[in-house]
Design a protein around this motif. Structure first.
Motif, PDB file in Angstrom:
ATOM      1  N   ARG A 228      46.308  35.157  30.059  1.00  0.00           N
ATOM      2  CA  ARG A 228      45.416  35.681  31.082  1.00  0.00           C
ATOM      3  C   ARG A 228      46.280  36.188  32.237  1.00  0.00           C
ATOM      4  O   ARG A 228      47.174  35.469  32.702  1.00  0.00           O
ATOM      5  CB  ARG A 228      44.502  34.547  31.565  1.00  0.00           C
ATOM      6  CG  ARG A 228      43.715  34.863  32.793  1.00  0.00           C
ATOM      7  CD  ARG A 228      42.450  35.596  32.430  1.00  0.00           C
ATOM      8  NE  ARG A 228      41.726  36.038  33.595  1.00  0.00           N
ATOM      9  CZ  ARG A 228      40.739  36.908  33.546  1.00  0.00           C
ATOM     10  NH1 ARG A 228      40.345  37.422  32.399  1.00  0.00           N
ATOM     11  NH2 ARG A 228      40.129  37.278  34.644  1.00  0.00           N
ATOM     12  N   THR A 229      46.028  37.421  32.666  1.00  0.00           N
ATOM     13  CA  THR A 229      46.707  37.938  33.853  1.00  0.00           C
ATOM     14  C   THR A 229      45.764  37.789  35.046  1.00  0.00           C
ATOM     15  O   THR A 229      44.632  38.278  35.011  1.00  0.00           O
ATOM     16  CB  THR A 229      47.120  39.406  33.651  1.00  0.00           C
ATOM     17  OG1 THR A 229      48.022  39.474  32.539  1.00  0.00           O
ATOM     18  CG2 THR A 229      47.818  39.961  34.895  1.00  0.00           C
ATOM     19  N   PHE A 230      46.233  37.087  36.045  1.00  0.00           N
ATOM     20  CA  PHE A 230      45.401  36.800  37.217  1.00  0.00           C
ATOM     21  C   PHE A 230      45.648  37.880  38.274  1.00  0.00           C
ATOM     22  O   PHE A 230      46.693  37.887  38.922  1.00  0.00           O
ATOM     23  CB  PHE A 230      45.723  35.415  37.772  1.00  0.00           C
ATOM     24  CG  PHE A 230      45.282  34.300  36.866  1.00  0.00           C
ATOM     25  CD1 PHE A 230      44.001  33.763  36.974  1.00  0.00           C
ATOM     26  CD2 PHE A 230      46.138  33.792  35.901  1.00  0.00           C
ATOM     27  CE1 PHE A 230      43.584  32.733  36.135  1.00  0.00           C
ATOM     28  CE2 PHE A 230      45.731  32.759  35.063  1.00  0.00           C
ATOM     29  CZ  PHE A 230      44.452  32.231  35.179  1.00  0.00           C
ATOM     30  N   THR A 231      44.680  38.766  38.438  1.00  0.00           N
ATOM     31  CA  THR A 231      44.880  39.905  39.333  1.00  0.00           C
ATOM     32  C   THR A 231      44.358  39.647  40.748  1.00  0.00           C
ATOM     33  O   THR A 231      44.590  40.461  41.636  1.00  0.00           O
ATOM     34  CB  THR A 231      44.176  41.158  38.781  1.00  0.00           C
ATOM     35  OG1 THR A 231      42.778  40.876  38.661  1.00  0.00           O
ATOM     36  CG2 THR A 231      44.738  41.532  37.415  1.00  0.00           C
ATOM     37  N   ARG A 232      43.657  38.513  40.939  1.00  0.00           N
ATOM     38  CA  ARG A 232      43.151  38.213  42.287  1.00  0.00           C
ATOM     39  C   ARG A 232      43.446  36.756  42.637  1.00  0.00           C
ATOM     40  O   ARG A 232      43.328  35.880  41.794  1.00  0.00           O
ATOM     41  CB  ARG A 232      41.646  38.470  42.352  1.00  0.00           C
ATOM     42  CG  ARG A 232      41.335  39.970  42.232  1.00  0.00           C
ATOM     43  CD  ARG A 232      39.896  40.209  41.882  1.00  0.00           C
ATOM     44  NE  ARG A 232      39.002  39.919  42.989  1.00  0.00           N
ATOM     45  CZ  ARG A 232      37.673  39.953  42.885  1.00  0.00           C
ATOM     46  NH1 ARG A 232      37.096  40.231  41.740  1.00  0.00           N
ATOM     47  NH2 ARG A 232      36.932  39.690  43.938  1.00  0.00           N
ATOM     48  N   PRO A 233      43.831  36.513  43.884  1.00  0.00           N
ATOM     49  CA  PRO A 233      44.089  35.132  44.285  1.00  0.00           C
ATOM     50  C   PRO A 233      42.830  34.278  44.114  1.00  0.00           C
ATOM     51  O   PRO A 233      41.709  34.760  44.251  1.00  0.00           O
ATOM     52  CB  PRO A 233      44.449  35.238  45.765  1.00  0.00           C
ATOM     53  CG  PRO A 233      44.843  36.661  45.967  1.00  0.00           C
ATOM     54  CD  PRO A 233      44.045  37.458  44.988  1.00  0.00           C
ATOM     55  N   GLY A 234      43.012  33.032  43.795  1.00  0.00           N
ATOM     56  CA  GLY A 234      41.873  32.133  43.655  1.00  0.00           C
ATOM     57  C   GLY A 234      42.341  30.774  43.174  1.00  0.00           C
ATOM     58  O   GLY A 234      43.493  30.589  42.789  1.00  0.00           O
ATOM     59  N   LEU A 235      41.419  29.830  43.224  1.00  0.00           N
ATOM     60  CA  LEU A 235      41.706  28.464  42.767  1.00  0.00           C
ATOM     61  C   LEU A 235      40.861  28.240  41.524  1.00  0.00           C
ATOM     62  O   LEU A 235      39.633  28.149  41.607  1.00  0.00           O
ATOM     63  CB  LEU A 235      41.355  27.466  43.874  1.00  0.00           C
ATOM     64  CG  LEU A 235      42.085  27.728  45.198  1.00  0.00           C
ATOM     65  CD1 LEU A 235      41.555  26.817  46.290  1.00  0.00           C
ATOM     66  CD2 LEU A 235      43.589  27.552  45.031  1.00  0.00           C
ATOM     67  N   TYR A 236      41.527  28.216  40.378  1.00  0.00           N
ATOM     68  CA  TYR A 236      40.821  28.210  39.101  1.00  0.00           C
ATOM     69  C   TYR A 236      40.863  26.828  38.467  1.00  0.00           C
ATOM     70  O   TYR A 236      41.945  26.304  38.183  1.00  0.00           O
ATOM     71  CB  TYR A 236      41.448  29.237  38.147  1.00  0.00           C
ATOM     72  CG  TYR A 236      41.277  30.654  38.637  1.00  0.00           C
ATOM     73  CD1 TYR A 236      40.176  31.409  38.258  1.00  0.00           C
ATOM     74  CD2 TYR A 236      42.195  31.219  39.518  1.00  0.00           C
ATOM     75  CE1 TYR A 236      39.992  32.702  38.734  1.00  0.00           C
ATOM     76  CE2 TYR A 236      42.024  32.507  40.000  1.00  0.00           C
ATOM     77  CZ  TYR A 236      40.924  33.234  39.612  1.00  0.00           C
ATOM     78  OH  TYR A 236      40.752  34.512  40.090  1.00  0.00           O
ATOM     79  N   ARG A 237      39.691  26.250  38.229  1.00  0.00           N
ATOM     80  CA  ARG A 237      39.604  25.022  37.432  1.00  0.00           C
ATOM     81  C   ARG A 237      39.475  25.461  35.978  1.00  0.00           C
ATOM     82  O   ARG A 237      38.564  26.206  35.636  1.00  0.00           O
ATOM     83  CB  ARG A 237      38.405  24.192  37.869  1.00  0.00           C
ATOM     84  CG  ARG A 237      38.598  23.577  39.237  1.00  0.00           C
ATOM     85  CD  ARG A 237      37.465  22.618  39.577  1.00  0.00           C
ATOM     86  NE  ARG A 237      37.852  21.755  40.685  1.00  0.00           N
ATOM     87  CZ  ARG A 237      37.654  22.069  41.964  1.00  0.00           C
ATOM     88  NH1 ARG A 237      37.074  23.197  42.292  1.00  0.00           N
ATOM     89  NH2 ARG A 237      38.046  21.244  42.906  1.00  0.00           N
ATOM     90  N   VAL A 238      40.393  24.976  35.159  1.00  0.00           N
ATOM     91  CA  VAL A 238      40.485  25.436  33.775  1.00  0.00           C
ATOM     92  C   VAL A 238      40.123  24.282  32.837  1.00  0.00           C
ATOM     93  O   VAL A 238      40.602  23.157  33.019  1.00  0.00           O
ATOM     94  CB  VAL A 238      41.911  25.959  33.488  1.00  0.00           C
ATOM     95  CG1 VAL A 238      42.072  26.349  32.035  1.00  0.00           C
ATOM     96  CG2 VAL A 238      42.222  27.146  34.399  1.00  0.00           C
ATOM     97  N   PHE A 239      39.301  24.599  31.842  1.00  0.00           N
ATOM     98  CA  PHE A 239      38.808  23.568  30.919  1.00  0.00           C
ATOM     99  C   PHE A 239      38.850  24.074  29.485  1.00  0.00           C
ATOM    100  O   PHE A 239      39.091  25.260  29.222  1.00  0.00           O
ATOM    101  CB  PHE A 239      37.351  23.211  31.268  1.00  0.00           C
ATOM    102  CG  PHE A 239      37.137  22.770  32.684  1.00  0.00           C
ATOM    103  CD1 PHE A 239      37.733  21.612  33.166  1.00  0.00           C
ATOM    104  CD2 PHE A 239      36.340  23.518  33.545  1.00  0.00           C
ATOM    105  CE1 PHE A 239      37.535  21.194  34.474  1.00  0.00           C
ATOM    106  CE2 PHE A 239      36.141  23.117  34.856  1.00  0.00           C
ATOM    107  CZ  PHE A 239      36.732  21.946  35.326  1.00  0.00           C
ATOM    108  N   CYS A 240      38.564  23.129  28.546  1.00  0.00           N
ATOM    109  CA  CYS A 240      38.382  23.454  27.128  1.00  0.00           C
ATOM    110  C   CYS A 240      36.923  23.179  26.801  1.00  0.00           C
ATOM    111  O   CYS A 240      36.399  22.123  27.148  1.00  0.00           O
ATOM    112  CB  CYS A 240      39.303  22.592  26.275  1.00  0.00           C
ATOM    113  SG  CYS A 240      38.908  22.631  24.515  1.00  0.00           S
TER     114      CYS A 240
END
Ligand SMILES: [Cu+2]
Length: 217
Positions: free
Chosen positions: A113-125
């Protein structure tokens, strides 16, 4: 005139090169009986636009966990999520501004995944609710993760900066610091995690996971 300009340019380079590391400490107020979540610390220049220096990073799925559990990357960076388990995994985030879903994939496969905008991402399965990660995408190349004692260091060129600390359990806190041509110590930073209540997150459809998903294999 040209010689003067050259000398000035050389001085600027020297100043940038000799600006020492900026170090500081982060104090985290936690709930009794808990240890602080890993915190991200990043510096945004106040007098100029932050240079864009995206990189490539890896967040591995192994042992039914994301490793590392916290990743901090400059905006524009690409994060790979290789699956090194025998079971299928999924990677998704419902976090703004760019929620994503990489689909299901098996051992030996990787999606990115390319992150093109700043942010705080909670990542899950979407299969295993105990798999959680926090990816901080910051608008600057100067970013670090504080160590277990709350110490952090950033190599910054001379200038003024806003330094921000954030974790997935606390709202961000910032200070400002002026960096000269030698090492500097920043004012202390503090995060308050004491109001954080752990709650079960939803699956990628915004629903509760089935109870069976919480059972150990
Ligand atoms: Cu999984």
């Amino acid at each position: 005139m040209q010689r003067w300009l050259f000398a000035f340019a050389a001085w600027l380079v020297a100043a940038a090169a000799t600006a020492g590391p900026v170090t500081g400490t982060l104090a985290v107020k936690t709930r009794p009986g808990t240890t602080a979540a890993p915190a991200v610390v990043y510096a945004e220049p106040l007098d100029a636009a932050a240079p864009r220096r995206p990189g490539s990073f890896t967040l591995t799925q192994k042992g039914r966990a994301f490793q590392p559990s916290v990743l901090a990357v400059p905006v524009g960076s690409t994060v790979s999520f290789p699956n090194q388990d025998l079971v299928f995994h999924n990677v998704f985030s419902l976090s703004a501004p760019e929620p994503f879903d990489l689909g299901l994939y098996k051992k030996g496969e990787s999606k990115s995944r390319t992150f093109t905008r700043p942010g705080l991402y909670r990542v899950f399965c979407n299969i295993h609710p105990t798999m959680t990660a926090f990816v901080a995408v910051v608008p600057t190349p100067w970013v670090a993760i504080a160590d277990a004692r709350g110490q952090w260091a950033l190599d910054l060129p001379a200038g003024r900066y806003r330094i921000t600390a954030v974790s997935d359990r606390a709202t961000p806190a910032s200070i400002e610091v002026a960096v000269g041509t030698s090492a500097a110590i920043a004012p202390p930073l503090a995060l308050d995690e004491s109001q954080f209540t752990p709650t079960a997150h939803k699956n990628k459809f915004g629903h509760d996971y089935p109870a069976a998903a919480y059972k150990k294999p």
